[in-house]
Design an enzyme around this catalytic site. Structure first.
Site, mmCIF file in Angstrom:
data_model
loop_
_atom_site.group_PDB
_atom_site.id
_atom_site.type_symbol
_atom_site.label_atom_id
_atom_site.label_comp_id
_atom_site.label_asym_id
_atom_site.label_seq_id
_atom_site.Cartn_x
_atom_site.Cartn_y
_atom_site.Cartn_z
ATOM 1 N N TYR A 138 0.820 -1.213 0.000
ATOM 2 C CA TYR A 138 0.000 0.000 0.000
ATOM 3 C C TYR A 138 0.855 1.266 0.000
ATOM 4 C CZ TYR A 138 -4.751 -1.770 0.825
ATOM 5 O OH TYR A 138 -5.983 -2.350 0.692
ATOM 6 N N ASP A 248 -12.582 -8.593 4.371
ATOM 7 C CA ASP A 248 -13.850 -8.539 3.622
ATOM 8 C C ASP A 248 -14.469 -9.936 3.549
ATOM 9 O OD1 ASP A 248 -13.717 -5.795 3.019
ATOM 10 O OD2 ASP A 248 -14.407 -6.124 0.965
HETATM 11 C C1 IPM Z 1 -10.526 -0.893 3.872
HETATM 12 C C2 IPM Z 1 -10.746 -0.283 2.516
HETATM 13 C C3 IPM Z 1 -9.572 0.638 2.198
HETATM 14 C C4 IPM Z 1 -8.312 -0.211 2.189
HETATM 15 C C5 IPM Z 1 -9.714 1.415 0.891
HETATM 16 C C6 IPM Z 1 -11.008 2.206 0.838
HETATM 17 C C7 IPM Z 1 -8.533 2.309 0.633
HETATM 18 O O1 IPM Z 1 -10.914 -1.282 1.571
HETATM 19 O O2 IPM Z 1 -10.430 -0.132 4.873
HETATM 20 O O3 IPM Z 1 -10.464 -2.123 3.964
HETATM 21 O O4 IPM Z 1 -7.980 -0.844 1.185
HETATM 22 O O5 IPM Z 1 -7.642 -0.247 3.229
HETATM 23 MG MG MG Z 2 -11.043 -3.247 2.371
#
Ligand code: IPM
Ligand code: MG
Length: 355
Positions: A138, A248
């Site tokens: 990231y 997720d």
């Molecule tokens: C999360 C989201 C974020 C991430 C995005 C919106 C940048 O998916 O908080 O999981 O990837 O961290």
């Molecule tokens: Mg996410």
């Protein structure tokens, strides 16, 4: 206690309004919280020309905790990357050094049928994903899309230093100690050197936690095991990108991502508290969103940043009671329950807290 709250975009303002009502009730009971509103994400781009403007940086740095609803939406996806709402989110995480992201996935018994998995696979599920939040691919440099020999090349860098791994491993071992003393570290050491280092350092840290049973799993297998037999897990610890994906996946085990709160903490437990879900532009402004992840994030704020377990538990008990009474927003609705709006769900939680 001073908090900065950031409604953000999409359904953000609607769900934040419900969390603020919860704070109002607590204030009436003597739990005084000073609060100031800030801009983040697309709303900040529109009003101040930056997704994490200086005014918000000042507020967030000065606050004891930050409440965030959600950022992003198609309107801003056409902007150049530094101006996109997601950059605001990554910016505030990095700026406040919120390296430890705690994402609990708990199945409320009333929602066992809302999961796409069979009730017997998920009933009683209670997992905590500890995701490293300020490193990895990231933030790694070099990054970008460049023209090389007339062809476009895209590049991102997966990178972790041993100090970054050590500090998130400690958070995970400490969390495991407070639960069932089982920790599973997720990596891809069969292919990626960065994650070989991850595994090596986690094993080194484990020497300080002989009472915690440590296991390791490759991320592809972990993704599979989460839907095959999720209850084998208690605490999981992993890097930023794997944690994004696995959290997720874990959220859907519980029926709806609309139920899941999160905490992002620095070394001193100052934190930002936000739902795991996004800004849901498709239902924004319609009073349809589920405010419970936002309200449960507020509970996590009391638990982690204010060390006030009693207030955290009080909010969580109110949410459970509302679910038990059969109220459901659209995302968790099923036959024989009562479909309510975002604000009606807020009404019910507030009424319960007043009792
Ligand atoms: C999360 C989201 C974020 C991430 C995005 C919106 C940048 O998916 O908080 O999981 O990837 O961290
Ligand atoms: Mg996410």
């Amino acid at each position: 206690m001073k908090i900065c709250y950031l409604p953000g975009d999409g359904i953000g303002p609607e769900i934040m309004a419900q969390a603020l009502r919860v704070l109002d009730i607590l204030a009436a009971d003597g739990i005084k919280i000073e609060r100031e509103e800030g801009l983040l994400g697309g709303a900040a781009v529109d009003a101040a020309g930056s997704p994490y403007p200086e005014s918000t940086q000042k507020l967030a740095r000065a606050a004891d905790a930050v409440l965030l609803a959600a950022v992003g939406g198609p309107k801003w996806d056409v902007l150049e990357r530094p101006l996109r709402p997601e950059r605001g989110l990554l910016g505030i995480r990095k700026d406040l050094n919120l390296f430890a992201n705690l994402r609990p996935a708990i199945l409320y018994p009333e929602l066992a049928n809302a999961s796409s998995l069979k009730p017997e696979i998920v009933s009683g599920l209670d997992i905590l994903i500890v995701r490293e939040l300020t490193g990895d691919i990231y933030f790694g440099e070099p990054r970008g899309i460049a023209l090389e020999n007339g062809k476009r090349v895209g590049r991102n860098t997966m990178i972790y230093s041993e100090d970054e791994i050590r500090r998130i491993a400690r958070v995970a071992f400490e969390a495991a100690r407070k639960r069932s003393r089982k920790l599973c570290s997720v990596d891809k050491m069969n292919v990626l050197e960065t994650t070989q280092l991850w595994r090596d350092v986690v094993i080194e840290v484990s020497a300080d936690y002989p009472d915690v049973e440590l296991s390791h799993m490759l991320v592809d297998n972990a993704a599979m095991q989460l839907v095959r037999a999720p209850k084998q897990f208690d605490v999981m610890v992993t890097g930023n990108m794997f944690g994004d994906i696995l959290s997720d996946e874990a959220s859907m085990l519980t029926g709806s991502i609309g139920m899941l709160p999160s905490a992002s903490l620095d070394e001193k437990n100052k934190g930002m508290f936000e739902p795991c879900h996004g800004s849901a532009p498709d239902i924004a402004g319609k009073n349809l969103a589920n405010p419970l992840a936002m309200i449960l994030s507020t509970a996590m704020m009391f638990r982690y940043s204010f060390a006030d377990e009693a207030t955290a538990a009080r909010i969580e008990t109110a949410v459970k009671a509302v679910l038990a009474s059969g109220l459901r927003t659209g995302d968790i609705y099923e036959a024989d329950t009562r479909r309510v709006s975002c604000s009606e769900m807020g009404d019910a939680v507030v009424a319960n807290l007043k009792r």
